[in-house]
Design an enzyme around this catalytic site. Structure first.
Site, PDB file in Angstrom:
ATOM      1  N   CYS A   1      30.244 -17.842 -14.773  1.00  0.00           N
ATOM      2  CA  CYS A   1      30.748 -19.212 -14.700  1.00  0.00           C
ATOM      3  C   CYS A   1      31.620 -19.273 -13.440  1.00  0.00           C
ATOM      4  CB  CYS A   1      31.541 -19.561 -15.955  1.00  0.00           C
ATOM      5  SG  CYS A   1      33.112 -18.730 -16.021  1.00  0.00           S
TER       6      CYS A   1
ATOM      7  N   ASP B   1      44.944 -18.121 -18.574  1.00  0.00           N
ATOM      8  CA  ASP B   1      44.572 -19.525 -18.790  1.00  0.00           C
ATOM      9  C   ASP B   1      45.693 -20.493 -18.427  1.00  0.00           C
ATOM     10  OD1 ASP B   1      42.508 -19.003 -21.762  1.00  0.00           O
ATOM     11  OD2 ASP B   1      42.200 -18.590 -19.631  1.00  0.00           O
TER      12      ASP B   1
ATOM     13  N   LYS C   1      41.327 -24.258 -29.338  1.00  0.00           N
ATOM     14  CA  LYS C   1      39.880 -24.105 -29.063  1.00  0.00           C
ATOM     15  C   LYS C   1      39.469 -22.641 -29.233  1.00  0.00           C
ATOM     16  CE  LYS C   1      38.486 -23.682 -24.613  1.00  0.00           C
ATOM     17  NZ  LYS C   1      37.661 -22.506 -24.296  1.00  0.00           N
ATOM     18  N   ASN C   2      40.280 -21.719 -28.686  1.00  0.00           N
ATOM     19  CA  ASN C   2      39.875 -20.307 -28.655  1.00  0.00           C
ATOM     20  C   ASN C   2      40.134 -19.566 -29.959  1.00  0.00           C
ATOM     21  OD1 ASN C   2      38.928 -20.807 -26.146  1.00  0.00           O
ATOM     22  ND2 ASN C   2      40.565 -19.738 -25.049  1.00  0.00           N
TER      23      ASN C   2
ATOM     24  N   ARG D   1      36.179 -29.980 -22.144  1.00  0.00           N
ATOM     25  CA  ARG D   1      35.775 -28.799 -22.915  1.00  0.00           C
ATOM     26  C   ARG D   1      36.969 -28.210 -23.668  1.00  0.00           C
ATOM     27  NH1 ARG D   1      33.581 -24.324 -19.673  1.00  0.00           N
ATOM     28  NH2 ARG D   1      33.647 -23.482 -21.776  1.00  0.00           N
TER      29      ARG D   1
ATOM     30  N   ARG E   1      31.724 -12.595 -15.844  1.00  0.00           N
ATOM     31  CA  ARG E   1      31.879 -12.635 -17.305  1.00  0.00           C
ATOM     32  C   ARG E   1      30.842 -11.754 -18.025  1.00  0.00           C
ATOM     33  NH1 ARG E   1      34.706 -17.436 -18.329  1.00  0.00           N
ATOM     34  NH2 ARG E   1      35.371 -16.499 -20.296  1.00  0.00           N
TER      35      ARG E   1
HETATM   36  C1  EPZ Z   1      38.533 -15.322 -23.537  1.00  0.00           C
HETATM   37  O1  EPZ Z   1      37.396 -15.165 -22.707  1.00  0.00           O
HETATM   38  C2  EPZ Z   1      38.877 -16.794 -23.493  1.00  0.00           C
HETATM   39  N1  EPZ Z   1      37.764 -17.571 -24.047  1.00  0.00           N
HETATM   40  C3  EPZ Z   1      39.156 -17.225 -22.054  1.00  0.00           C
HETATM   41  O2  EPZ Z   1      39.544 -18.595 -22.081  1.00  0.00           O
HETATM   42  C4  EPZ Z   1      40.315 -16.383 -21.519  1.00  0.00           C
HETATM   43  O3  EPZ Z   1      40.533 -16.717 -20.168  1.00  0.00           O
HETATM   44  C5  EPZ Z   1      39.974 -14.895 -21.644  1.00  0.00           C
HETATM   45  O4  EPZ Z   1      39.644 -14.574 -23.009  1.00  0.00           O
HETATM   46  C6  EPZ Z   1      41.123 -14.001 -21.222  1.00  0.00           C
HETATM   47  O5  EPZ Z   1      42.253 -14.289 -21.987  1.00  0.00           O
HETATM   48  C7  EPZ Z   1      37.634 -17.645 -25.398  1.00  0.00           C
HETATM   49  O6  EPZ Z   1      38.394 -17.074 -26.152  1.00  0.00           O
HETATM   50  C8  EPZ Z   1      36.496 -18.471 -25.911  1.00  0.00           C
HETATM   51  P1  EPZ Z   1      37.611 -11.322 -21.865  1.00  0.00           P
HETATM   52  P2  EPZ Z   1      36.575 -13.780 -22.749  1.00  0.00           P
HETATM   53  O7  EPZ Z   1      36.400 -10.734 -22.506  1.00  0.00           O
HETATM   54  O8  EPZ Z   1      36.672 -13.150 -24.076  1.00  0.00           O
HETATM   55  C9  EPZ Z   1      35.978  -8.379 -18.533  1.00  0.00           C
HETATM   56  C10 EPZ Z   1      39.496 -20.828 -21.464  1.00  0.00           C
HETATM   57  O9  EPZ Z   1      39.902 -21.351 -20.427  1.00  0.00           O
HETATM   58  N2  EPZ Z   1      34.917  -8.055 -19.511  1.00  0.00           N
HETATM   59  O10 EPZ Z   1      38.947 -11.095 -22.497  1.00  0.00           O
HETATM   60  O11 EPZ Z   1      35.226 -14.042 -22.170  1.00  0.00           O
HETATM   61  C11 EPZ Z   1      35.870  -9.798 -18.014  1.00  0.00           C
HETATM   62  O12 EPZ Z   1      34.989  -9.870 -16.914  1.00  0.00           O
HETATM   63  C12 EPZ Z   1      38.724 -19.538 -21.387  1.00  0.00           C
HETATM   64  O13 EPZ Z   1      39.705 -21.258 -22.623  1.00  0.00           O
HETATM   65  C13 EPZ Z   1      34.006  -7.073 -19.199  1.00  0.00           C
HETATM   66  O14 EPZ Z   1      34.045  -6.466 -18.119  1.00  0.00           O
HETATM   67  O15 EPZ Z   1      37.396 -12.887 -21.717  1.00  0.00           O
HETATM   68  C14 EPZ Z   1      37.289 -10.118 -17.622  1.00  0.00           C
HETATM   69  O16 EPZ Z   1      37.540  -9.597 -16.332  1.00  0.00           O
HETATM   70  C15 EPZ Z   1      38.415 -19.150 -19.952  1.00  0.00           C
HETATM   71  N3  EPZ Z   1      33.032  -6.765 -20.102  1.00  0.00           N
HETATM   72  C16 EPZ Z   1      38.133  -9.324 -18.638  1.00  0.00           C
HETATM   73  O17 EPZ Z   1      37.244  -8.340 -19.201  1.00  0.00           O
HETATM   74  C17 EPZ Z   1      32.941  -7.421 -21.316  1.00  0.00           C
HETATM   75  O18 EPZ Z   1      32.039  -7.084 -22.116  1.00  0.00           O
HETATM   76  C18 EPZ Z   1      38.692 -10.159 -19.786  1.00  0.00           C
HETATM   77  O19 EPZ Z   1      37.623 -10.891 -20.332  1.00  0.00           O
HETATM   78  C19 EPZ Z   1      33.884  -8.416 -21.609  1.00  0.00           C
HETATM   79  C20 EPZ Z   1      34.870  -8.710 -20.697  1.00  0.00           C
END
Ligand code: EPZ
Length: 419
Positions: A116, A304, A22-23, A396, A121
């Protein structure tokens, strides 16, 4: 809303074919906004989130036809630039259209994804990176509005590793004038898959999978034929389930290098793991040993898979300390596991799990995607009947999960609930 009903405490035996990731599919679909000509995508999982992304892209002028796990994508000439709230609120990953839209059409209006169940996020790193490339960004009335007559290459440092942040800027940089450097970039395998697909379309990218990615632009991107990588999180979910008493599962078609942290951890728990060209075979230990985990960006232990691993620790021997270092609220599954008799104490971002001999089946509720998978594993482990409500969360991210577990010997079914 459907329910999943499980009559647990039965060994799982056999083989399971893992679906496309998915990702990886979500950013790869968003990247089709960057290409001219026909894209043919294979191994696309049939999931609710994929349907949402397809609806978004169709609203922006892409003609998409799909059959089974294949898709054909090409532009139909219309060049919409808005990702509406109605769609974005159902899937945060919609933010992945921001970079490509801005790069190709000079402007984009994307609803703020909002938080969420697992956390706030934010997308500040996405926006900061696009501004560094010359975009003018304003955020009002719940939308991000971005404009850029021409993006220019920039050196961008991520204060925090961000998977979709890295993906958004990687995609935009293929059309930016000059060299872009992404420092402290995410190293997830899904980023390598996206980068390899973009290179197949003509992009100039090096370093994907490392924390320093270099992109030269602008490069016109043609269409290509691409097969999405297998889903390492789905695979990890089944590998964890394979550690339940007397179980043995061959998880087919998965790249072991995508799951190194989990493989090491499950071997520490006593599982016997064999890697072959067919996939990864996991054989349950006589007694599951408790082990600690710390979630971290790839190649660390995947956040995850945290909830799923916690389900296993509730029936392990000893105590396990689980630290969630990526998201601020990713223990929503704890309350539901406790309803099944689990002994778990949460303090801040840590959970202490004291293993028990047995969980007992109970009516429980899914709260988010990976928590749902955790509850399925707990139901499979538990003595008696477990009823999981709100399974739209699991749809999802998992393709036909109850069918796959039923094929492995689980007594599991999905029932439609009227109200
Ligand atoms: C991706 O989410 C995945 N989703 C998530 O999978 C996964 O849990 C996550 O990466 C971490 O591996 C997809 O790829 C579609 P991040 P993403 O930006 O990109 C902070 C699932 O279950 N952050 O790597 O949204 C954030 O709050 C989903 O399939 C900022 O502060 O995660 C978090 O603490 C859930 N500012 C950390 O970074 C930003 O602009 C990592 O988030 C972006 C992120």
């Amino acid at each position: 809303m459907d329910k999943i009903i499980i009559d647990g405490n039965r060994p799982l035996k056999g083989k399971v074919k893992i679906s496309g990731a998915k990702n990886a599919a979500l950013p790869i679909l968003a990247a089709t906004l960057l290409t001219h000509g026909k894209m043919e995508l294979h191994n696309i999982p049939q999931l609710a989130d994929i349907k949402t992304m397809v609806a978004l892209l169709k609203g922006m002028g892409l003609k998409i036809s799909s059959w089974a796990n294949k898709m054909k994508v090409q532009s139909n000439g219309y060049a919409g630039t808005t990702a509406p709230y109605e769609l974005v609120k159902t899937m945060r990953a919609s933010i992945l259209v921001l970079g490509p839209l801005l790069a190709m059409r000079g402007k984009a209006k994307v609803s703020l994804p909002g938080g969420c169940a697992i956390g706030a996020r934010p997308i500040d790193l996405h926006l900061k990176g696009l501004e560094a490339m010359g975009a003018k960004i304003k955020v009002e009335h719940g939308y991000v509005e971005a404009e850029a007559r021409k993006l220019k290459g920039a050196k961008i440092y991520f204060d925090q590793v961000s998977v979709t942040g890295t993906e958004n800027l990687l995609m935009a940089a293929t059309q930016a004038h000059g060299t872009t450097l992404l420092e402290n970039a995410a190293r997830e395998p899904e980023i390598i898959d996206l980068a390899n697909m973009l290179v197949a379309c003509g992009a100039k990218i090096s370093g994907a999978g490392t924390s320093l990615i270099q992109i030269e632009g602008p490069t016109p991107l043609t269409g290509c034929k691409w097969s999405v990588m297998p889903d390492r999180i789905e695979a990890g979910t089944f590998m964890i389930a394979a550690c339940l008493p007397k179980s043995q599962i061959m998880v087919q078609g998965i790249h072991p290098e995508d799951l190194e942290a989990l493989i090491v951890k499950l071997e520490e728990c006593g599982a016997k793991i064999e890697i072959s060209s067919e996939g990864i075979q996991v054989k349950a230990p006589k007694k599951i040993k408790s082990r600690d985990i710390n979630t971290a960006p790839f190649p660390g232990f995947a956040t995850d898979l945290q909830a799923q691993f916690m389900a296993l620790m509730t029936v392990a021997e000893g105590s396990s300390l689980i630290r969630e270092n990526i998201f601020e609220n990713r223990f929503m599954h704890v309350g539901e596991l406790v309803r099944m008799g689990a002994d778990i104490k949460v303090e801040g971002n840590s959970a202490i799990v004291r293993g028990l001999k047995q969980l007992s089946g109970a009516p429980i509720m899914a709260t988010d995607l990976r928590a749902s998978a955790c509850l399925v594993i707990a139901g499979l482990a538990a003595e008696g009947i477990t009823e999981i409500s709100r399974v739209y969360h699991i749809d999802r991210g998992y393709e036909k999960i109850e069918k796959k577990f039923r094929k492995l010997g689980a007594k599991i079914k999905r029932v439609k609930v009227k109200y």
